[in-house]
Design a protein around this motif. Structure first.
Motif, PDB file in Angstrom:
ATOM      1  N   LEU A   1      10.171  -3.827  -6.916  1.00 28.63           N
ATOM      2  CA  LEU A   1       9.585  -4.853  -6.759  1.00 28.63           C
ATOM      3  C   LEU A   1       9.103  -5.542  -8.046  1.00 28.63           C
ATOM      4  N   PRO A   2       9.946  -5.889  -9.154  1.00 27.77           N
ATOM      5  CA  PRO A   2       9.401  -6.050 -10.360  1.00 27.77           C
ATOM      6  C   PRO A   2       8.195  -7.216 -10.474  1.00 27.77           C
ATOM      7  N   PHE A   3       8.545  -7.935  -9.590  1.00 30.05           N
ATOM      8  CA  PHE A   3       7.356  -9.393  -9.450  1.00 30.05           C
ATOM      9  C   PHE A   3       6.118  -8.897  -9.288  1.00 30.05           C
ATOM     10  N   LEU A   4       5.707  -7.654  -8.844  1.00 32.21           N
ATOM     11  CA  LEU A   4       4.511  -7.430  -8.442  1.00 32.21           C
ATOM     12  C   LEU A   4       3.595  -7.115  -9.736  1.00 32.21           C
ATOM     13  N   THR A   5       2.158  -7.745  -9.588  1.00 35.26           N
ATOM     14  CA  THR A   5       1.275  -7.272 -10.563  1.00 35.26           C
ATOM     15  C   THR A   5       0.690  -5.977  -9.947  1.00 35.26           C
ATOM     16  N   ASP A   6      -0.216  -5.231 -10.711  1.00 34.23           N
ATOM     17  CA  ASP A   6      -0.848  -3.891 -10.604  1.00 34.23           C
ATOM     18  C   ASP A   6      -1.680  -4.281  -9.381  1.00 34.23           C
ATOM     19  N   GLU A   7      -2.410  -5.342  -9.467  1.00 33.52           N
ATOM     20  CA  GLU A   7      -3.533  -5.681  -8.374  1.00 33.52           C
ATOM     21  C   GLU A   7      -2.916  -5.855  -7.090  1.00 33.52           C
ATOM     22  N   GLN A   8      -1.559  -6.185  -6.815  1.00 34.22           N
ATOM     23  CA  GLN A   8      -0.802  -6.321  -5.667  1.00 34.22           C
ATOM     24  C   GLN A   8      -0.309  -4.853  -5.183  1.00 34.22           C
ATOM     25  N   ILE A   9      -0.490  -3.696  -5.998  1.00 34.03           N
ATOM     26  CA  ILE A   9      -0.059  -2.319  -5.428  1.00 34.03           C
ATOM     27  C   ILE A   9      -1.099  -1.552  -5.312  1.00 34.03           C
ATOM     28  N   LEU A  10      -1.419  -1.336  -4.102  1.00 36.19           N
ATOM     29  CA  LEU A  10      -2.762  -0.575  -3.638  1.00 36.19           C
ATOM     30  C   LEU A  10      -2.180   0.910  -3.497  1.00 36.19           C
TER      31      LEU A  10
ATOM     32  N   VAL B   1       0.735  -1.320   0.164  1.00 37.91           N
ATOM     33  CA  VAL B   1       0.140   0.088  -0.021  1.00 37.91           C
ATOM     34  C   VAL B   1       0.885   1.206  -0.059  1.00 37.91           C
ATOM     35  N   THR B   2       0.749   2.131  -1.050  1.00 34.90           N
ATOM     36  CA  THR B   2       1.453   3.250  -1.045  1.00 34.90           C
ATOM     37  C   THR B   2       0.760   4.484  -1.831  1.00 34.90           C
ATOM     38  N   SER B   3       1.294   5.513  -1.799  1.00 29.97           N
ATOM     39  CA  SER B   3       0.772   6.741  -2.238  1.00 29.97           C
ATOM     40  C   SER B   3       0.834   6.556  -3.827  1.00 29.97           C
ATOM     41  N   ALA B   4      -0.262   7.172  -4.762  1.00 31.56           N
ATOM     42  CA  ALA B   4      -0.318   6.911  -5.937  1.00 31.56           C
ATOM     43  C   ALA B   4       1.183   7.574  -6.686  1.00 31.56           C
ATOM     44  N   GLU B   5       1.717   8.753  -6.135  1.00 33.42           N
ATOM     45  CA  GLU B   5       2.884   9.150  -6.701  1.00 33.42           C
ATOM     46  C   GLU B   5       4.026   8.078  -6.759  1.00 33.42           C
ATOM     47  N   TYR B   6       4.049   6.919  -5.914  1.00 33.29           N
ATOM     48  CA  TYR B   6       5.271   5.901  -5.754  1.00 33.29           C
ATOM     49  C   TYR B   6       5.010   4.855  -6.477  1.00 33.29           C
ATOM     50  N   LYS B   7       3.850   4.703  -7.245  1.00 29.44           N
ATOM     51  CA  LYS B   7       3.637   3.489  -7.957  1.00 29.44           C
ATOM     52  C   LYS B   7       4.766   3.323  -8.736  1.00 29.44           C
ATOM     53  N   ASP B   8       5.502   3.990  -9.583  1.00 27.35           N
ATOM     54  CA  ASP B   8       6.582   3.673 -10.245  1.00 27.35           C
ATOM     55  C   ASP B   8       7.687   3.228  -9.667  1.00 27.35           C
ATOM     56  N   LEU B   9       8.003   3.539  -8.465  1.00 32.43           N
ATOM     57  CA  LEU B   9       9.290   3.322  -7.686  1.00 32.43           C
ATOM     58  C   LEU B   9       8.865   2.031  -7.062  1.00 32.43           C
ATOM     59  N   VAL B  10       7.672   1.402  -6.573  1.00 33.03           N
ATOM     60  CA  VAL B  10       7.508   0.292  -6.172  1.00 33.03           C
ATOM     61  C   VAL B  10       7.534  -0.901  -7.231  1.00 33.03           C
ATOM     62  N   LYS B  11       7.237  -0.407  -8.435  1.00 33.56           N
ATOM     63  CA  LYS B  11       7.231  -1.447  -9.408  1.00 33.56           C
ATOM     64  C   LYS B  11       8.546  -1.516  -9.834  1.00 33.56           C
TER      65      LYS B  11
ATOM     66  N   ALA C   1      -6.285  -2.734   2.445  1.00 32.63           N
ATOM     67  CA  ALA C   1      -5.590  -3.783   2.126  1.00 32.63           C
ATOM     68  C   ALA C   1      -6.520  -5.088   2.641  1.00 32.63           C
ATOM     69  N   CYS C   2      -6.755  -5.007   3.886  1.00 36.83           N
ATOM     70  CA  CYS C   2      -7.525  -6.101   4.495  1.00 36.83           C
ATOM     71  C   CYS C   2      -8.948  -6.406   3.906  1.00 36.83           C
ATOM     72  N   TYR C   3      -9.506  -5.581   3.686  1.00 31.20           N
ATOM     73  CA  TYR C   3     -10.926  -5.679   2.791  1.00 31.20           C
ATOM     74  C   TYR C   3     -10.603  -6.409   1.547  1.00 31.20           C
ATOM     75  N   LYS C   4      -9.735  -5.660   0.818  1.00 30.94           N
ATOM     76  CA  LYS C   4      -9.445  -6.223  -0.477  1.00 30.94           C
ATOM     77  C   LYS C   4      -8.881  -7.885  -0.545  1.00 30.94           C
ATOM     78  N   ILE C   5      -8.022  -7.998   0.474  1.00 34.79           N
ATOM     79  CA  ILE C   5      -7.904  -9.273   0.340  1.00 34.79           C
ATOM     80  C   ILE C   5      -8.726 -10.341   0.829  1.00 34.79           C
TER      81      ILE C   5
END
Lengths: 356, 356
Positions: A72-81, A59-69, A96-100
């Motif tokens: 951690l390149p193994f993550l799919t977009d569904e795993q980045i909240l 779970v992160t801020s929208a602005e850090y999406k690219d940094l996370v990807k 995160a818990c409701y989604k899981i």
């Protein structure tokens, strides 16, 4: 058998760790210890063997999406909240818990911050397994409690029932950061551990806790049950967050719930919240200096010096200072006044947004 | 009527002013005060009205030739004297004065360092004219003596005959840098002024002084009489310098000669030899800090902070420090220990020649 999921909270800006931690690039995305891995990467790898990579959620801020990807390149977009705004830990964990839970109502979930340091990873995983075994059996909220080594006033403390049997102890109270005298009393009593902010629970237990203690928030995230893992998840979340109050999971849930347990832990933990905590956790020279950079020291003691490798730094006659440079900001600050760093950041905004 | 010539000594490396002053770019080539002119340019302009531009001679190291040409584009190659090695001030002055005398035996000559600061240029020129008038009439060696404002232990002192009449006083003794107690006695006596290292004499007087007090050096430079202003000047000088001993004009000539006079002066002078001298001469904020850079100060007093404009520098809790950054070297040093800077430079060599 419940499946294990890991939620890593990676949305903070780490203001107290400025100028290293910057709004555009907070500390969890840095290789703070110079190990070749960022804190986020270290955190993800720490759960190797605890869950499969596809069960790790960030779970992160929208602005850090690219940094996370990128990190951690193994993550799919569904795993980045992506949180549209910062609303402290309760909404972050709720989302995160409701989604899981929407996908796997039997999920067993670990929640951990992305910016902590844990030196003994084996001991950490062993403690996590103890907690997961407990939450697989019972609908309880488990937190990891660190055996305190000093009366630190920068952490929250957890008081537990010392007479409770087994490895999972019933919690009496959650406390805010104490003043020094109280912290010393906590330490002396032997009944208190540091609140590491690492939580373990099953999906049903945490959803029930939200329903009971943060009912409006529970209702908001429940509305998304049909939308998670779909294209409408992000627009839904963007709307939902505008209605979320900003509150921590400690204040919103843990302090109120009566089914909270703690797993006593010792695994070389630091929340790395401040310069001082980096100082504590780092190797020192014979004059008690922590050095990361090309540095020449004279008559200098108890300092932490972290500067770009290309720069030669010569220090003469400093005792107990932070000397830190990153991305065109140089900070020189008494180590025992590091709480002022937040104010500096706020003042620095006026000098230009590139500095904060 | 004698013609006036000006010799500017611009070959020093200014080690005590490191990291600002660097072997590849010493302080005389910097805009130290942020006025838009380098110290060398300021020095040359200071003689506007004293002599014509074609009578200005710069003595420097061969490696700084391009810097000099760039900063003073009006100079011809004949006016730039290149020393193959550093041999202190006596050879530097000998070379320049013998060369000028070879062209104009009646020359009246001012010798001045390139790295001094003079705040009151009109007062300076007035004093220079007084000295030049004296040396036009008599074969004497004149130095400018600065009225001391404090018992500075970083300067040499000149004792003069207080009962000598007129503006040009007979000198009794030249002294080396005194310790503090002696400096205070000098100040109290009222008979001492600071030796500014700015000299005035006519060509015949200085040549005779070299012949008398440094005869081997006189012989060396005399051999060049037919070679100055020719293509063979530089090879000749390169050879001659290998035979020159390294000695200052003070030790070699001024302390020994009996025809030395001083013109008492007050024109806001600093030799800018050290960080402290820059501190003394600069404007200060209300906490007695000298600031040149983009700086935010908290609880910080009596500091001198000189850092690149592009960098934000935040300082909390420093009293009496130098914080200086230039070309990838950052120095943080107690102001009252600035004499150590020379040692730092020597140690820094091991880290890489780009740092010194």
């Amino acid at each position: 058998m419940k499946q294990t999921y890991v939620v890593i909270m990676a949305g903070g800006v780490g203001t107290r760790f400025w100028p290293f931690s910057r709004t555009s690039n907070p500390k969890q995305f840095h290789d703070v210890l110079g190990t070749g891995k960022t804190l986020l990467q270290q955190t993800a790898e720490r759960f190797d063997g605890i869950c499969t990579p596809d069960h790790i959620y960030i779970v992160t801020s929208a602005e850090y999406k690219d940094l996370v990807k990128e990190q951690l390149p193994f993550l799919t977009d569904e795993q980045i909240l992506l949180e549209p705004v910062r609303r402290n830990t309760a909404p972050c964990i709720g989302y995160a818990c409701y989604k899981i839970a929407a996908k796997d109502p039997q999920a067993n979930i670990v929640v951990a911050p992305a910016d902590h340091i844990i030196l003994k990873e084996d001991a950490f995983r062993e403690r996590i397994r103890v907690a997961l075994a407990a939450t697989a059996e019972a609908d309880i909220l488990v937190t990891l409690g660190i055996q305190p080594s000093r009366p630190d006033t920068g952490y929250g403390y957890i008081q537990y029932m010392t007479d409770s049997e087994g490895e999972v102890k019933k919690v009496k109270t959650f406390t805010e950061k104490p003043h020094l005298e109280l912290a010393q009393q906590f330490l002396d009593s032997g009944e208190f551990v540091w609140n590491a902010g690492i939580f373990v629970w099953n999906a049903q237990a945490i959803l029930r806790a939200f329903e009971k203690h943060l009912p409006e928030m529970a209702e908001l995230f429940e509305e998304g049950n049909e939308l998670y893992y779909s294209e409408t998840e992000q627009p839904f979340i963007n709307r939902a967050y505008t209605h979320c109050r900003s509150i921590s999971i400690d204040n919103g849930v843990m302090e109120k719930a009566d089914n909270v347990y703690v797993v006593l832990s010792e695994f070389g933990w630091s929340d790395l919240g401040t310069w001082k905590s980096l100082y504590e956790v780092s190797g020192k020279d014979r004059n008690e200096n922590v050095i990361d950079g090309r540095v020449m020291l004279y008559d200098t003691t108890n300092c932490i010096i972290k500067t770009p490798k290309e720069r030669l730094v010569v220090v003469n006659g400093l005792d107990g200072y932070i000397v830190a440079e990153y991305d065109n900001v140089l900070l020189i600050c008494r180590k025992d006044e590091e709480q002022k760093v937040k104010d500096f950041v706020s003042d620095a905004k006026e000098k230009g947004t590139q500095f904060v």
